[in-house]
Enzyme design. Structure first.
Site, mmCIF file in Angstrom:
data_model
loop_
_atom_site.group_PDB
_atom_site.id
_atom_site.type_symbol
_atom_site.label_atom_id
_atom_site.label_comp_id
_atom_site.label_asym_id
_atom_site.label_seq_id
_atom_site.Cartn_x
_atom_site.Cartn_y
_atom_site.Cartn_z
ATOM 1 N N TYR A 108 -7.499 -5.354 -1.075
ATOM 2 C CA TYR A 108 -6.575 -4.595 -1.926
ATOM 3 C C TYR A 108 -6.210 -3.265 -1.276
ATOM 4 C CZ TYR A 108 -4.579 -2.908 -6.344
ATOM 5 O OH TYR A 108 -3.730 -2.441 -7.318
ATOM 6 N N ALA A 109 -7.212 -2.539 -0.779
ATOM 7 C CA ALA A 109 -6.946 -1.238 -0.154
ATOM 8 C C ALA A 109 -6.140 -1.396 1.131
ATOM 9 C CB ALA A 109 -8.254 -0.505 0.128
ATOM 10 N N ASN B 50 6.889 -4.547 -7.217
ATOM 11 C CA ASN B 50 5.743 -4.206 -8.051
ATOM 12 C C ASN B 50 4.739 -5.341 -8.204
ATOM 13 O OD1 ASN B 50 4.420 -2.507 -10.230
ATOM 14 N ND2 ASN B 50 5.137 -4.235 -11.482
ATOM 15 N N VAL C 171 6.992 -14.117 -4.819
ATOM 16 C CA VAL C 171 7.455 -13.126 -3.843
ATOM 17 C C VAL C 171 7.032 -13.440 -2.418
ATOM 18 C CG1 VAL C 171 7.649 -11.242 -5.512
ATOM 19 C CG2 VAL C 171 5.485 -11.589 -4.269
ATOM 20 N N LYS D 262 -2.561 -2.070 0.116
ATOM 21 C CA LYS D 262 -1.893 -0.905 -0.463
ATOM 22 C C LYS D 262 -1.609 0.167 0.592
ATOM 23 C CE LYS D 262 -1.504 -2.256 -4.740
ATOM 24 N NZ LYS D 262 -0.158 -2.585 -5.281
ATOM 25 N N SER E 88 -0.953 2.205 -4.692
ATOM 26 C CA SER E 88 -2.093 2.474 -5.568
ATOM 27 C C SER E 88 -2.756 3.749 -5.093
ATOM 28 C CB SER E 88 -3.091 1.312 -5.508
ATOM 29 O OG SER E 88 -4.341 1.664 -6.071
#
Length: 288
Positions: free
Chosen positions: A188-189, A124, A98, A192, A175
């Site tokens: 990650y945060a 996703n 992606v 998201k 998330s």
């Protein structure tokens, strides 16, 4: 077609029907006058990235059960092939990174060539990164996490837009930490949270075309992706780590992938026809 009644009798009957549907789990409108209602995604076509993962597959199962055809997109060929085979003739699959615009454009175009249309896009694909404080977080890992989540979703949306028509739906997987955060998960945060910005921008840009765009925010899900994160975060074994995370969830348990899949189905279908720019938490109350 049955005649719609008015007055107290019809109201009482309607209340009883809704109560019965709630108790039995039957979908509202599943039958009408003894005739089965059309499946919620009948005749529609979807592209699902991260298609080999548990949430991707749960979403694909929910879509196919409601009449859709799906193209699973991911990077693990044997898992994609097995997943598509389990769904029968309604599913195809393709390998695509992606973060690569050429591969994304080809994957979307291939799905449209196969199905003749594109109605639902589920962005996703994702990776977790590592657990480390900002001061020690590896630069290359930070870049990789943002590339997969943010650049990946941007490219999937960008190259899907030319094929989408009024009534289409885009769902981006964020998330619970796209609504909150915690120590040690800066990449990650950040990724998201960034997806919410992308979603809101895209929702405003595509609303005049009748296209809806929303994010879904799962909490801890009972899958290998989540269990690896929990073990890394706690230093405990898998079962103990899961138990520790359960204590953070008001409902006291992890979600099943199919529970997230059903929420995806809601956002993909006309049941959410007046929902756009929304952040749907499927987190057992963790973001409260």
């Amino acid at each position: 077609m049955p005649i719609a009644l008015t007055g107290s009798v019809a109201c009482t009957s309607g209340v009883k029907r809704r109560a019965l549907a709630s108790k039995t789990g039957r979908r509202r409108g599943a039958t009408m006058g003894g005739m089965a209602a059309s499946p919620r995604l009948q005749g529609k076509a979807a592209v699902i990235t991260g298609g080999e993962g548990s949430i991707g597959m749960a979403t694909a199962r929910a879509f196919v059960a409601e009449g859709a055809r799906v193209c699973l997109v991911g990077i693990v060929a044997d898992e994609l092939s097995a997943g598509a085979s389990s769904l029968g003739d309604a599913a195809t699959w393709t390998v695509a990174d992606v973060t690569d615009p050429v591969q994304v454009k080809a994957a979307v175009a291939g799905a449209v060539e196969t199905f003749g249309r594109l109605d639902v896009v589920v962005s996703n694909a994702g990776i977790s990164g590592v657990i480390a404080p900002v001061a020690d977080y590896p630069d290359d890992v930070f870049d990789q996490v943002l590339a997969v989540h943010v650049r990946g979703s941007f490219l999937v949306c960008k190259y899907s837009l030319p094929y989408l028509e009024a009534g289409a739906s885009i769902v981006i997987t964020s998330s619970v930490v796209g609504l909150t955060s915690d120590a040690g998960i800066c990449a990650y945060a950040t990724a998201k949270h960034a997806l919410v910005g992308l979603m809101r921008t895209l929702a405003k840009e595509t609303a005049p075309r009748g296209i809806r765009v929303n994010t879904i925010h799962p909490g801890p899900v009972d899958n290998e992706f989540q269990h690896r994160i929990e073990v890394a975060a706690t230093g405990a074994d898998r079962d103990r780590a899961a138990s520790i995370f359960d204590q953070f969830i008001p409902l006291g348990r992890h979600a099943a992938p199919d529970e997230v899949g059903r929420a995806m189905l809601f956002l993909a279908s006309d049941e959410s026809s007046f929902v756009t720019g929304a952040t749907l938490a499927v987190d057992g109350g963790m973001s409260i």
